[in-house]
Design a protein around this motif. Structure first.
Motif, PDB file in Angstrom:
ATOM      1  N   ALA A 132       1.484  27.838 109.228  1.00 27.15           N
ATOM      2  CA  ALA A 132       0.368  28.248 109.252  1.00 27.15           C
ATOM      3  C   ALA A 132      -0.549  28.483 107.963  1.00 27.15           C
ATOM      4  CB  ALA A 132      -0.168  29.371 110.198  1.00 27.15           C
ATOM      5  N   HIS A 133       0.347  29.025 107.017  1.00 25.99           N
ATOM      6  CA  HIS A 133      -0.018  29.447 105.623  1.00 25.99           C
ATOM      7  C   HIS A 133       0.133  28.524 104.345  1.00 25.99           C
ATOM      8  CE1 HIS A 133      -1.187  33.190 108.194  1.00 25.99           C
ATOM      9  NE2 HIS A 133       0.149  33.106 108.327  1.00 25.99           N
ATOM     10  N   VAL A 134       1.187  27.760 104.708  1.00 23.17           N
ATOM     11  CA  VAL A 134       1.606  26.714 103.418  1.00 23.17           C
ATOM     12  C   VAL A 134       2.246  25.647 104.301  1.00 23.17           C
ATOM     13  CG1 VAL A 134       3.866  28.001 103.205  1.00 23.17           C
ATOM     14  CG2 VAL A 134       2.744  26.739 101.431  1.00 23.17           C
ATOM     15  N   ARG A 135       2.000  24.323 103.663  1.00 21.15           N
ATOM     16  CA  ARG A 135       2.493  23.260 104.263  1.00 21.15           C
ATOM     17  C   ARG A 135       4.249  22.938 104.026  1.00 21.15           C
ATOM     18  NH1 ARG A 135      -1.535  20.603 101.571  1.00 21.15           N
ATOM     19  NH2 ARG A 135       0.105  19.236 100.730  1.00 21.15           N
ATOM     20  N   THR A 173       7.427  18.882  93.799  1.00 20.45           N
ATOM     21  CA  THR A 173       5.832  18.932  93.839  1.00 20.45           C
ATOM     22  C   THR A 173       5.196  17.529  93.521  1.00 20.45           C
ATOM     23  OG1 THR A 173       5.735  19.678  91.726  1.00 20.45           O
ATOM     24  CG2 THR A 173       5.713  21.345  93.350  1.00 20.45           C
ATOM     25  N   ARG A 174       5.956  16.779  92.788  1.00 16.05           N
ATOM     26  CA  ARG A 174       5.303  15.593  92.103  1.00 16.05           C
ATOM     27  C   ARG A 174       6.227  14.285  92.437  1.00 16.05           C
ATOM     28  NH1 ARG A 174       0.372  17.035  91.182  1.00 16.05           N
ATOM     29  NH2 ARG A 174       0.093  18.966  89.768  1.00 16.05           N
ATOM     30  N   ILE A 175       7.499  14.192  92.575  1.00 22.41           N
ATOM     31  CA  ILE A 175       8.219  13.223  92.757  1.00 22.41           C
ATOM     32  C   ILE A 175       8.660  12.969  94.209  1.00 22.41           C
ATOM     33  CG2 ILE A 175      10.107  11.852  91.823  1.00 22.41           C
ATOM     34  CD1 ILE A 175       9.968  13.495  89.300  1.00 22.41           C
ATOM     35  N   SER A 176       9.747  13.574  94.532  1.00 18.05           N
ATOM     36  CA  SER A 176      10.454  13.185  95.772  1.00 18.05           C
ATOM     37  C   SER A 176      10.396  13.800  96.946  1.00 18.05           C
ATOM     38  CB  SER A 176      11.974  13.054  95.551  1.00 18.05           C
ATOM     39  OG  SER A 176      12.452  14.225  95.191  1.00 18.05           O
ATOM     40  N   PRO A 179       5.369  14.806  97.886  1.00 12.25           N
ATOM     41  CA  PRO A 179       4.427  13.550  98.169  1.00 12.25           C
ATOM     42  C   PRO A 179       5.378  12.537  99.001  1.00 12.25           C
ATOM     43  CG  PRO A 179       4.990  14.243  95.789  1.00 12.25           C
ATOM     44  CD  PRO A 179       5.789  15.318  96.570  1.00 12.25           C
ATOM     45  N   LEU A 180       6.525  12.631  99.264  1.00 10.94           N
ATOM     46  CA  LEU A 180       6.978  11.596 100.189  1.00 10.94           C
ATOM     47  C   LEU A 180       6.844  12.122 101.438  1.00 10.94           C
ATOM     48  CD1 LEU A 180      10.311  10.396  98.417  1.00 10.94           C
ATOM     49  CD2 LEU A 180       8.133   9.213  98.769  1.00 10.94           C
ATOM     50  N   LEU A 181       7.051  13.431 101.676  1.00  9.13           N
ATOM     51  CA  LEU A 181       6.662  13.979 103.079  1.00  9.13           C
ATOM     52  C   LEU A 181       5.407  14.204 103.499  1.00  9.13           C
ATOM     53  CD1 LEU A 181       7.982  15.473 105.496  1.00  9.13           C
ATOM     54  CD2 LEU A 181       7.660  17.802 104.197  1.00  9.13           C
ATOM     55  N   ASP A 182       4.453  14.266 102.607  1.00 12.71           N
ATOM     56  CA  ASP A 182       3.042  14.214 103.161  1.00 12.71           C
ATOM     57  C   ASP A 182       2.665  12.602 103.376  1.00 12.71           C
ATOM     58  OD1 ASP A 182       2.231  16.728 102.536  1.00 12.71           O
ATOM     59  OD2 ASP A 182       1.842  16.528 100.468  1.00 12.71           O
ATOM     60  N   PRO A 200      -2.936  24.789 102.273  1.00 13.74           N
ATOM     61  CA  PRO A 200      -2.218  24.301 101.039  1.00 13.74           C
ATOM     62  C   PRO A 200      -0.952  23.900 100.945  1.00 13.74           C
ATOM     63  CG  PRO A 200      -2.661  26.678 100.879  1.00 13.74           C
ATOM     64  CD  PRO A 200      -3.213  26.237 102.057  1.00 13.74           C
ATOM     65  N   GLY A 201      -0.516  23.235  99.854  1.00 14.14           N
ATOM     66  CA  GLY A 201       0.834  22.791  99.935  1.00 14.14           C
ATOM     67  C   GLY A 201       1.870  23.715  99.538  1.00 14.14           C
TER      68      GLY A 201
END
Length: 214
Positions: A132-135, A173-176, A179-182, A200-201
């Motif tokens: 609920a507070h961070v993805r 945060t940038r590669i695997s 980004p892939l989960l989102d 937020p992530g």
């Protein structure tokens, strides 16, 4: 063990990373047994790579992950080399940070597994609890854990301690990681776009809208 390192720093590093390994390993094994199928990311690879999956996965999955694990190991290994030095304030702070990260990702995984058991709908989306507070609370916990490990190593005088943490942050945060989960959740969960816009992530939000679920 191969370095024959001894002392408080070596014991702390081995204990923390040992607990981290056991937690992750048990989580993956338990999910594989309960869900009855492989990780969705590998299923996607299997479908897209076709008959060449067996040899492509050998290089892209097994050898690549082994190489990355070796890179991540460089930080803790540097800490073992300076293990004879006594622990100080920074190292003790690192222990607390690492333990907090381990606890955070443990709770995040427990909440997710409980949600999957009680919500069989494959289009469901967990938006309560930590989420609920961070993805990505499990990825956040991973980053916090390796930041703690970095502090323990850095106090021993090796800048390599920061290397492992920076590598983990970059991948998650940038590669695997995120980004892939989102991308996958955006394709499979109709409500994910609105959830992503609200929560937020990695930096937790505790505003009045953060706790609303869908």
């Amino acid at each position: 063990f191969l370095t024959a390192a001894s002392g408080e720093r070596a014991s702390i590093l081995l204990a923390l990373i040992g607990l981290w390994s056991l937690r992750l390993g048990w989580t993956l094994v338990r999910r594989r047994i309960h869900e009855g199928h492989e990780d969705a990311r590998y299923t996607s690879m299997r479908k897209s790579w076709g008959e060449g999956f067996w040899w492509k996965s050998f290089f892209v999955v097994f050898l690549l992950q082994g190489f990355l694990q070796w890179l991540i190991l460089l930080g803790p290994a540097a800490g073992l080399m300076s293990s004879e030095q006594k622990l100080g304030t920074i190292a003790y702070a690192g222990c607390v940070v690492a333990a907090a990260g381990l606890l955070l990702e443990t709770i995040a995984d427990i909440q997710l597994d409980r949600y999957k058991r009680t919500h069989p709908d494959k289009y469901g989306l967990l938006t309560t609890g930590l989420r609920a507070h961070v993805r990505h609370p499990n990825y956040l916990g991973e980053i916090i854990f390796w930041t703690g490990i970095a502090l323990i190593v850095l106090e021993g005088g090796s800048l390599m301690g920061a290397f492992s943490a920076v590598l983990i942050v970059a991948f998650l945060t940038r590669i695997s990681g995120a980004p892939l989960l989102d991308e996958r959740l955006s394709e499979t969960r109709p409500s994910y776009a609105a959830y992503k816009a609200r929560v937020p992530g990695f930096i937790p939000s505790f505003g009045k809208n953060s706790g609303r679920s869908q």
